[in-house]
Design an enzyme around this catalytic site. Structure first.
Site, PDB file in Angstrom:
ATOM      1  N   GLU A 380     -64.584  -3.493  23.155  1.00 23.69           N
ATOM      2  CA  GLU A 380     -64.658  -2.239  22.394  1.00 23.69           C
ATOM      3  C   GLU A 380     -63.916  -1.114  23.108  1.00 23.69           C
ATOM      4  O   GLU A 380     -63.233  -0.312  22.471  1.00 23.69           O
ATOM      5  CB  GLU A 380     -66.119  -1.848  22.139  1.00 23.69           C
ATOM      6  CG  GLU A 380     -66.953  -2.916  21.418  1.00 23.69           C
ATOM      7  CD  GLU A 380     -66.309  -3.453  20.153  1.00 23.69           C
ATOM      8  OE1 GLU A 380     -65.597  -2.695  19.478  1.00 23.69           O
ATOM      9  OE2 GLU A 380     -66.504  -4.654  19.847  1.00 23.69           O
ATOM     10  N   GLU A 402     -57.155  -6.787  16.698  1.00 24.38           N
ATOM     11  CA  GLU A 402     -58.171  -7.642  17.310  1.00 24.38           C
ATOM     12  C   GLU A 402     -57.605  -8.609  18.333  1.00 24.38           C
ATOM     13  O   GLU A 402     -58.227  -8.885  19.345  1.00 24.38           O
ATOM     14  CB  GLU A 402     -58.937  -8.413  16.235  1.00 24.38           C
ATOM     15  CG  GLU A 402     -59.730  -7.522  15.290  1.00 24.38           C
ATOM     16  CD  GLU A 402     -60.712  -6.613  16.016  1.00 24.38           C
ATOM     17  OE1 GLU A 402     -61.016  -6.875  17.195  1.00 24.38           O
ATOM     18  OE2 GLU A 402     -61.164  -5.634  15.403  1.00 24.38           O
TER      19      GLU A 402
HETATM   20 ZN   LIG Z   1     -62.437  -5.789  17.944  1.00 21.95          ZN
END
Ligand SMILES: [Zn+2]
Ligand SMILES: *[C@@H]1O[C@H](CO)[C@@H](O)[C@H](O)[C@H]1NC(C)=O
Ligand SMILES: *[C@@H]1O[C@H](CO)[C@@H](O)[C@H](O)[C@H]1NC(C)=O
Ligand SMILES: *[C@@H]1O[C@H](CO)[C@@H](O)[C@H](O)[C@H]1NC(C)=O
Ligand SMILES: *[C@@H]1O[C@H](CO)[C@@H](O)[C@H](O)[C@H]1NC(C)=O
EC number: 3.4.11.-
Length: 959
Positions: A380, A402
């Site tokens: 994060e 991501e």
């Molecule tokens: Zn992520």
């Protein structure tokens, strides 16, 4: 978000730990999740669910709607500049409606880019107050005159507020659109929602939010696309004594009933967060005191936030250095929520987590729990730059956010815990997991076309293993070349696109620049040419090296080579494959394979090993002689072969055996070598693969002989750990050794090692006799609970249920929740299935994983399948629509399917529920059908074969 498969990652671990339930999904683990991580469909109060289901996720491209409000994408005529939002969540039930509600006002200033008489803005499930008879008020700014409103309405299906004007908005001019509204603070884990928990004997309510991907529109009307960045002026109204948090620092102090926040940076709607709670926090003394961890008062008082705080400081420092860019915001808050669907969400400046992903209690949490906190926090925090500062233009490029965060996550985690060798685990947690789904003909390219991803369900589907983990390994190779390590490319990329949006080719441009400007660096092809082959076509190759001739070739690897690939590839399913290899223990010069080629010195009598340290995203096959040479090396001295490659040889061999005519005798050698292996990574790789055998066989007559054989192979490891832990009175010191100890116990118990059963049952009984004093080491709880409950009856189950209900630490509750699924008693399992749909017993966020745990149990599987078939309509409407959990449910329940009859049932299920729909589980259902077909074939071709060598081998060993 953190990946769905954080959940699976944990389950992966937990899976093996928990005996009968142990089911690491070796094939098709698609549905991540995690960010452990998942979301739910709303109640169809306004027909949204019905409409979504009536149009399956693939249909949006079939017909071309005429009007702009029938498109799922916003027109490009308007562009937001700033918002003023005031929200007032009520933490008590509204007496007149019986609902928890929030009220709000929002004003958005936008610029007109093209003349238009139409305003289309996202708005979902909000009751708008009529202002002068219309849903919104329009004002012209800087001398512009606003046309009057002709008509306005809510377009429910596409989630818009549509306003038609009597005249045109003028390009270049700015306007303000104001709305007043009321929404429900539902327990649906989406948009602005509520979470509940008990403290000091009373119920407490938190108002919190989850905007990604398309739920900001459920909190206030907004241009809800990632490229529609704006500055947000946020004000929260709340009761005295509660704390309001948002992305920015509060500017009025927290003791007032109205908390205003500094304007945000220019940012996307999906990264907003609003929270009102009576949580407490701790503050870091690191450099500035703007790093805070928030949680329930009790959790903070007991120090459960300390570990996250300890690692956040060093990691932020690391990332600032790595990106060569300072932390972009004025503060960093991280908060643990009792109800949260994903694993975590990277809201800019206010990161939200499940409690299990942020809180850590040394007294009762396991090594796995600690590692999860470390890696999720790292993931994060990595997003604060990659994803938040620079954001994907549209969700089709989700992997750009991501994939990179998943890569950098390991660097940050490794920096904070350098002794854990955390990078070694990428092979288990990322590579093998992606291999499993990406080897299916129903896989998809990493990058989808922008126009293929429109509806919320299609966006949710992008949150899968492939998006998170594939690019990692493709990039890994470039990283090893030093491009990214030199850090010039991410830094220049971040500088150029700060507060802005990108498409993937922007990243390639910067990587290519780094190649050209870094002395001593060269590549045989451009970064674009190399990378596009990996991201624009699905799948990956198997590289075959024939050491007799030196020939080396590549072929698209499919789990079932006979399956039909109906998706054309612009590159004909060939890749630019970087081949690092060694021969006779010596590393050789690297090759780039595109077409068939020869490696002259690959021949000879020494073993050849390719894909050294698994720096490339491909499998390797060899001629039989070389396989034998490798296996001889493994049995004589396995340490000559690098650790990661031992895990890879195991995984390649198992997977190639399935269909690629590699004789199954290979497995015999490999499983025999394992009795000498003491390292975690190769064992874990083997156990995940063996798990497939177990899944395929554990309902058939062949199971007895398989179990008997594996019992012999695991016993040395079990005894090894018994010895080094002095009869289980200590825990090994090494990080990975601790995992391996857990594996040794859980697999030994599962294979019926009697000493193991006694050990776990005794420990559990001791706890039952004295519930206030749990004698079981935190690392071993999951496997001990599971095995004791499996060996026990109602008394054990009821005791564990009681402990689950009393648990105040989320990780402890999670261990009990998975272990409750281990019982062999059918009526207990059925009752537990019923509990899973009762939010008073099992939190909504945990429903699908609970059903999955039950399905992992060989006795529970048919019960779970009947259950979801009978309740599909209800489950879909109440729990569907999420990114990870829903496809996890389908994957989980069908994992064992391997008969024609089950395939028929599955197809029937698809047909019966076509009208209700499968939402974000649509792809998972296709994968389940393909996987079942592959399983049927595998069992047909291998069962006899495998049984034969097992029987022979059993004799060999018994002699
Ligand atoms: Zn992520
Ligand atoms: C938001 O509020 C601020 C301060 O009250 C004001 O200066 C600004 O013009 C407002 N912006 C919008 C979009 O209404
Ligand atoms: C919104 O309006 C509908 C229809 O009047 C009503 O049923 C619903 O309860 C309202 N929602 C809220 C949160 O007030
Ligand atoms: C956090 O760091 C402090 C200071 O180094 C240490 O004493 C403490 O044990 C750490 N806490 C956890 C949970 O790691
Ligand atoms: C964002 O990037 C685009 C394309 O590079 C550029 O045209 C635009 O000016 C940038 N916008 C901002 C606000 O920096």
């Amino acid at each position: 978000m953190a990946k769905g498969f954080y959940i699976s990652k944990n389950m992966g671990l937990a899976g093996l730990l928990i005996g009968a339930v142990a089911v690491v999904i070796i094939i098709a683990l698609a549905a991540v999740y995690d960010k452990e991580k998942t979301k739910n469909q709303n109640k169809p109060v306004d027909g949204v669910a019905m409409l979504t289901t009536a149009s399956p996720t693939t249909s949006s491209t079939l017909s071309t709607p005429k009007d702009p409000w029938e498109h799922y994408r916003l027109p490009d005529s308007l562009s937001p500049v700033s918002y003023n939002i005031t929200l007032w969540p009520r933490l008590v039930v509204n007496a007149s409606t019986g609902l928890y509600i929030f009220t709000g006002q929002s004003a958005v200033v936008f610029q007109c880019k093209k003349d238009t008489d139409l305003i289309v803005i996202h708005c979902n499930k909000l009751n708008l107050t009529l202002l002068n008879g219309h849903h919104a008020r329009l004002t012209g700014l800087d001398g512009a005159t606003a046309p009057t409103v002709k008509t306005s309405w809510l377009q429910v299906k596409t989630e818009y507020l549509v306003i038609q004007l009597n005249g045109k908005l003028t390009a270049g001019k700015s306007y303000r659109l104001s709305t007043d509204f009321q929404g429900e603070l539902a327990d649906d884990l989406k948009g602005f929602y509520r979470s509940e928990y008990t403290e000091d004997g009373g119920k407490k309510v938190v108002a919190t939010s989850q905007m990604q991907a398309t739920f900001a529109r459920k909190a206030f009307p907004c241009f809800d696309e990632p490229a529609m960045k704006a500055v947000f002026h946020i004000t929260l109204i709340h009761q005295r004594g509660t704390v309001a948090l948002s992305n920015g620092r509060d500017v009025d102090g927290t003791e007032v009933t109205m908390t205003r926040f500094e304007p945000t940076k220019r940012m996307s709607t999906y990264l907003l967060a609003f929270i009102v709670s009576d949580f407490d926090h701790i503050t870091g003394s690191i450099e500035n005191n703007n790093v805070r961890i928030w949680a329930r008062r009790k959790a903070i008082a007991e120090g459960h936030g300390n570990y996250a705080l300890n690692v956040t400081g060093p990691m932020l420092k690391f990332f600032q250095r790595y990106y060569n860019a300072s932390y972009p915001l004025s503060k960093s808050d991280q908060i643990a929520l009792p109800d949260f669907n994903a694993g975590a969400m990277e809201n800019w400046g206010l990161i939200t987590y499940r409690e299990t992903a942020l809180l850590y209690d040394p007294a009762i949490s396991s090594v796995g729990n600690k590692e999860r906190v470390l890696t999720v926090v790292a993931h994060e925090l990595a997003h604060m730059w990659f994803g938040n500062l620079v954001t994907l233009r549209w969700w089709n490029d989700l992997w750009l956010n991501e994939g990179f965060a998943s890569y950098v996550e390991y660097l940050g985690a490794d920096y904070a815990e350098p002794t854990w060798n955390i990078k070694e685990q990428t092979i288990l947690n990322d590579v093998h997991k992606v291999f499993a789904v990406d080897a299916l003909a129903s896989s998809h390219p990493l990058s989808r076309k922008e126009e293929e991803v429109n509806q919320p369900d299609e966006i949710s589907e992008m949150f899968n293993t492939i998006s998170y983990s594939k690019v990692l390994y493709v990039l890994e190779h470039l990283l090893q070349q030093g491009f990214l390590c030199s850090r010039t490319s991410p830094t220049s990329y971040l500088n150029e696109f700060a507060f802005n949006n990108t498409v993937y080719s922007d990243l390639w441009d910067h990587l290519q620049k780094a190649v050209l400007t870094t002395p001593g660096m060269s590549l045989p092809h451009t970064v674009h040419d190399i990378m596009n082959r990996w991201i624009l076509q699905m799948g990956f190759p198997v590289v075959t090296i024939d050491t007799a001739t030196g020939h080396i070739t590549q072929k698209h690897f499919l789990l079932d080579p006979d399956s039909v690939v109906d998706r054309p590839s612009p590159y004909n399913y060939t890749w630019l494959v970087p081949i690092k290899w060694m021969k006779g223990g010596v590393e050789r010069e690297q090759h780039w394979l595109l077409q068939e080629t020869g490696i002259s010195n690959a021949t000879g009598s020494e073993w050849v090993l390719a894909n050294l340290n698994v720096s490339g995203y491909y499998r390797v096959n060899y001629d039989m002689d070389n396989w034998e040479r490798l296996l001889n090396q493994l049995t004589t001295d396995h340490t000559v072969i690098p650790l990661i490659n031992r895990a890879q040889i195991v995984d390649d061999a198992f997977n190639l055996i399935i269909y690629y005519q590699v004789p199954s005798v290979l497995i015999l050698y490999i499983t025999r070598y394992l009795s000498q292996e003491r390292d975690y990574i190769p064992w874990e790789s083997a156990l995940r693969n063996l798990n497939y055998y177990i899944l395929m066989f554990d309902r058939g007559q062949a199971y007895g002989v398989l179990q008997g054989y594996l019992k012999m192979q695991i016993t040395p490891l079990f005894e090894y750990f018994r010895t080094i832990t002095v009869d289980w009175t200590r825990v090994p010191t090494g990080h990975n050794d601790q995992y391996n100890q857990i594996n040794a116990i859980s697999f030994a118990c599962r294979m019926g090692v009697e000493r193991c059963r006694v050990l776990t049952s005794d420990w559990f009984r001791e706890w039952m006799l004295n519930p206030d004093h749990n004698p079981i080491h935190p690392n071993l709880k999951t496997t001990v609970y599971c095995n004791a409950i499996a060996a026990g009856g109602v008394a054990e189950w009821d005791f564990a249920w009681q402990m689950f209900k009393n648990a105040t630490v989320a990780t402890e509750a999670a261990k009990l929740r998975s272990s409750l699924a281990c019982t062999k008693v059918p009526w207990l399992l059925n009752r537990y299935l019923d509990y899973s749909l009762d939010p008073a017993k099992i939190r909504k966020q945990d429903c699908t994983s609970t059903i999955n745990y039950i399905a992992g149990n060989v006795v529970g599987m048919p019960l779970a399948w009947d259950f979801i078939r009978a309740r599909w309509n209800y489950i879909y409407t109440e729990y569907g629509g999420g990114s990870f959990s829903f496809s996890n449910l389908i994957n989980g329940v069908t994992r064992r399917f391997s008969t024609e009859f089950e395939l028929k049932q599955l197809k029937q299920f698809k047909e019966d529920n076509a009208r209700v729909g499968f939402g974000s589980g649509t792809l998972a259902l296709e994968q389940a059908i393909e996987r079942t077909t592959a399983n049927i074939k595998w069992v047909a071709e291998n069962q006899e074969h495998v049984m034969k060598w097992l029987r022979n081998n059993e004799k060999v060993i018994l002699l």
